[in-house]
Design an enzyme around this catalytic site. Structure first.
Site, PDB file in Angstrom:
ATOM      1  N   CYS A 107      -4.940  -7.282  -4.119  1.00 39.63           N
ATOM      2  CA  CYS A 107      -5.541  -6.031  -4.578  1.00 39.63           C
ATOM      3  C   CYS A 107      -6.135  -6.307  -5.950  1.00 39.63           C
ATOM      4  O   CYS A 107      -5.404  -6.644  -6.888  1.00 39.63           O
ATOM      5  CB  CYS A 107      -4.507  -4.912  -4.644  1.00 39.63           C
ATOM      6  N   GLY A 108      -7.451  -6.181  -6.065  1.00 40.06           N
ATOM      7  CA  GLY A 108      -8.132  -6.562  -7.297  1.00 40.06           C
ATOM      8  C   GLY A 108      -7.724  -5.758  -8.510  1.00 40.06           C
ATOM      9  O   GLY A 108      -7.416  -6.309  -9.577  1.00 40.06           O
ATOM     10  N   ASN A 109      -7.706  -4.433  -8.396  1.00 32.73           N
ATOM     11  CA  ASN A 109      -7.337  -3.607  -9.542  1.00 32.73           C
ATOM     12  C   ASN A 109      -5.870  -3.778  -9.908  1.00 32.73           C
ATOM     13  O   ASN A 109      -5.504  -3.769 -11.086  1.00 32.73           O
ATOM     14  CB  ASN A 109      -7.653  -2.142  -9.260  1.00 32.73           C
TER      15      ASN A 109
ATOM     16  N   ASN B  16       0.840  -1.193   0.000  1.00 36.39           N
ATOM     17  CA  ASN B  16       0.000   0.000   0.000  1.00 36.39           C
ATOM     18  C   ASN B  16       0.877   1.246   0.000  1.00 36.39           C
ATOM     19  O   ASN B  16       2.087   1.173   0.237  1.00 36.39           O
ATOM     20  CB  ASN B  16      -0.914   0.007   1.228  1.00 36.39           C
TER      21      ASN B  16
ATOM     22  N   CYS C 279     -11.767   0.056  -5.544  1.00 35.73           N
ATOM     23  CA  CYS C 279     -11.082  -1.025  -4.832  1.00 35.73           C
ATOM     24  C   CYS C 279     -11.654  -2.334  -5.344  1.00 35.73           C
ATOM     25  O   CYS C 279     -12.836  -2.624  -5.134  1.00 35.73           O
ATOM     26  CB  CYS C 279     -11.275  -0.892  -3.325  1.00 35.73           C
ATOM     27  N   GLY C 280     -10.834  -3.121  -6.019  1.00 35.11           N
ATOM     28  CA  GLY C 280     -11.318  -4.341  -6.651  1.00 35.11           C
ATOM     29  C   GLY C 280     -11.837  -5.374  -5.671  1.00 35.11           C
ATOM     30  O   GLY C 280     -12.924  -5.938  -5.852  1.00 35.11           O
TER      31      GLY C 280
END
Length: 273
Positions: free
Chosen positions: A69-71, A60, A209-210
């Site tokens: 982290c999806g994206n 982060n 946020c994915g």
């Protein structure tokens, strides 16, 4: 050291390659800083893997590590393909989670975020001490704590306007109480869901946020009987397609390559790398 900047549904990431595992926390804090660095929501370090096309370490912007982290998964998927690290369809390791990538068009990327876990169903009584009088959150009867790679707390408001009246201090209090990202959503119809995410590690609202969208999608599916495919629209107003299949949550949308740069000597001199 060369790094590349990509953006997925409003989240931007710096991506670098390394052939050795190291602690990149200080580097992440410096280069992700919006005013004193290059600016990004996170740093992705792409590493070689014996069993997968590659693996990553994700940081982060505050230097803390996150398993998923999806994206960023969609961004790194496009990066890996464009840099001949992997083919259009490939699998990489994010922490302990296998992530499959499918590049359907030049910039439309789908990632399989894997399975989810319902951690808790939380009545409003456990949260109301954090809310001020007249708060839009007072009208949420139940919150859902869901793990989609990282933990997310999800609540649904009664109208879309409620998303514009969220109190940062209240969301921050919930974030620390449950050690989770906070997602407040509105189901416009069975196939369209709007949401806002307060993200830990960023400690503020993010444009998208994915894993948060995945958690909202699952909560809506299980507790509000929405269909197995839906469009989720985060703060960036960029629509993402989420679908639930036997082997996981699939997450599809556009990714943009922004540019590249080289880390200057100042980073090395400060001991960040």
């Amino acid at each position: 050291m060369v790094f590349y900047k990509y953006s997925g549904s409003g989240n931007d990431f710096l991506i670098v390659q390394s052939f050795k595992k190291k602690d990149f926390s200080n580097l992440a804090k410096q280069v992700c800083h919006r005013h004193e660095g290059f600016g990004a929501d996170g740093l992705v370090v792409v590493l070689p893997s014996k069993d997968y096309d590659y693996e990553w370490d994700f940081y982060n912007s505050d230097g803390s590590k996150a398993g998923m982290c999806g994206n960023a998964s969609r961004c790194v998927g496009l990066f890996a393909y464009q840099h001949a690290i992997a083919s259009k369809n490939h699998v990489f390791l994010a922490g302990k989670r296998e992530i499959s990538i499918c590049i359907e068009e030049p910039n439309i990327i789908e990632s399989n975020l894997g399975n989810y876990k319902i951690l808790d169903v939380i009545p409003a009584l456990r949260c109301e001490k954090f809310f001020s009088s007249g708060s839009v959150l007072e009208h949420i009867p139940t919150f859902y704590l869901i793990d989609t790679g990282v933990p997310h707390l999800v609540g649904f408001v009664e109208n879309k306007e409620g998303l514009n009246s969220l109190n940062t201090l209240e969301l921050r209090a919930l974030r620390h109480e449950f050690n989770a990202n906070i997602n407040i959503a509105f189901i416009e119809n069975k196939e369209t869901i709007f949401l806002q995410t307060y993200e830990r590690g960023v400690e503020d609202f993010t444009l998208a946020c994915g894993t948060g969208m995945a958690a909202v999608f699952i909560a809506a599916r299980i507790f509000y009987n929405t269909p197995k495919k839906a469009a989720l629209i985060p703060k960036s107003n960029e629509s993402l397609e989420l679908s639930l299949k036997n082997d996981g949550i699939f997450y599809k949308g556009a990714v943009r390559y922004i540019g590249m740069s080289v880390l200057g000597m100042r980073v090395f001199e400060n001991g960040c790398f």
